[in-house]
Motif scaffolding. Structure first.
Motif, PDB file in Angstrom:
ATOM      1  N   UNK A  65      30.325  44.256  37.333  1.00  0.00           N
ATOM      2  CA  UNK A  65      29.954  45.664  37.463  1.00  0.00           C
ATOM      3  C   UNK A  65      31.160  46.558  37.749  1.00  0.00           C
ATOM      4  N   UNK A  66      32.162  46.028  38.449  1.00  0.00           N
ATOM      5  CA  UNK A  66      33.270  46.841  38.965  1.00  0.00           C
ATOM      6  C   UNK A  66      34.535  46.798  38.111  1.00  0.00           C
ATOM      7  N   UNK A  67      34.755  45.731  37.389  1.00  0.00           N
ATOM      8  CA  UNK A  67      36.057  45.459  36.772  1.00  0.00           C
ATOM      9  C   UNK A  67      36.460  46.465  35.703  1.00  0.00           C
ATOM     10  N   UNK A  68      37.762  46.779  35.709  1.00  0.00           N
ATOM     11  CA  UNK A  68      38.408  47.499  34.627  1.00  0.00           C
ATOM     12  C   UNK A  68      39.257  46.539  33.801  1.00  0.00           C
ATOM     13  N   UNK A  69      39.605  45.404  34.444  1.00  0.00           N
ATOM     14  CA  UNK A  69      40.421  44.367  33.817  1.00  0.00           C
ATOM     15  C   UNK A  69      41.644  44.040  34.646  1.00  0.00           C
TER      16      UNK A  69
END
Length: 332
Positions: A215-219
């Motif tokens: 849900x949180x990751x941008x990478x």
């Protein structure tokens, strides 16, 4: 992110998979949840548990096999990477096999996910990847670095990679609690070193951390759950209060204390209410506000280890957990 999607779980017949699958089915109702692993008997046994659920599929394969991975990833949206050679002494005595799975296998998966257009990939890591002293930890550190760098390696592709890292999983197959449980009737428990400490996390908490990462990751983030510590002698007392403790010395490649964030990572680490995030040192991503969000930068000398932890589990707390989970301890 996971709702009504197709998910592939490598190494899915292990302890993590047996918890991730039912929890994820119940919470997100994915379209498909594919178990990718190489042990046909473990798949056969696990399939019996989900024989009436058409969402759960099984795919025999090894992450060392690039072509098989490409076939397995057809139509998949997200991947959870749990496959690994992880027993520390086994890795010390069989280093080539450990490298083939934990490093070359990770490379295969990264390439295949990019080429097949997978949206998000979350890889499971370990405390042993932080300042590693054994081969298993060294291979997982290399794997973590590859999954972080995979975000730039992907180029114009949309595939994003992140990592979750946690310590001793309470009651998981091959861990200390089921080992002590299996021999406690002998009246003697072998203790490597009286000073030894370990982080304590449940499988359910591990699954929830993976969900949060999706849900949180941008990478490129490495997520580290805030969890309590416990001394090895107190773990033994919780399992078998009357057993004698016999000190046998540390095994090859073993640490006295678990470490999940080293001081070298403090420059790129942010704190949140229930976890830490180590942001990528490359490309200036550690100062990216979309990755930092509402995090608070840790101090420059920060280190998160099981011996300097502020949160400690008591013997009664572990006894209560064992009593509530005795039927599941040591199962796959």
């Amino acid at each position: 992110m996971l709702s009504n999607s197709s998910i592939l779980l490598t190494g899915g017949t292990g302890s993590f998979g047996h918890t991730f699958v039912p929890m994820t089915l119940a919470k997100y109702n994915p379209k498909r949840l594919v178990i990718y692993s190489r042990d046909e008997m473990k798949q056969w046994e696990m399939a019996k548990l989900f024989k009436d659920d058409r969402r759960v599929r099984f795919f025999i394969g090894d992450i060392r096999d690039r072509e098989r991975l490409y076939r397995a990833l057809d139509g998949i949206d997200q991947v959870v990477h749990a496959a690994a050679t992880k027993i520390v002494p086994t890795a010390e005595y069989n280093p080539f096999e450990c490298v083939k799975t934990n490093i070359i296998g990770a490379m295969n998966l990264i390439d295949a996910c990019i080429d097949k257009g997978i949206k998000r990939v979350v890889a499971l890591s370990t405390d042993k990847a932080s300042s590693p002293v054994n081969l298993y930890g060294a291979t997982k550190l290399a794997s973590d670095k590859m999954f972080v760098a995979g975000n730039s390696y992907a180029g114009g592709h949309d595939t994003r990679f992140s990592v979750v890292r946690y310590g001793n999983v309470m009651g998981s197959r091959g861990s200390v609690i089921p080992f002590f449980q299996s021999i406690k009737d002998a009246g003697v428990l072998p203790i490597t070193d009286a000073r030894m400490t370990r982080f304590m996390i449940t499988l359910e908490q591990g699954v929830e951390l993976v969900w949060h990462a999706f849900e949180d990751m941008q990478g490129g983030e490495i997520y580290v759950k805030k969890i309590p510590s416990m001394n090895i002698t107190d773990i033994a007392k919780a399992v078998a209060p009357t057993a004698r403790q016999e000190f046998i010395g540390i095994r090859p490649g073993e640490k006295l204390h678990e470490q999940m964030i080293g001081v070298e990572d403090a420059l790129h680490t942010y704190e949140y209410s229930e976890h830490f995030k180590i942001l990528p040192a490359i490309h200036g991503w550690s100062s990216d506000p979309y990755r930092i969000k509402d995090g608070i930068k840790v101090k420059g000398d920060f280190m998160y280890a099981s011996d300097n932890n502020q949160d400690w589990m008591t013997i009664p707390q572990l006894e209560a957990w064992i009593a509530a989970n005795v039927s599941k301890i040591g199962l796959p």
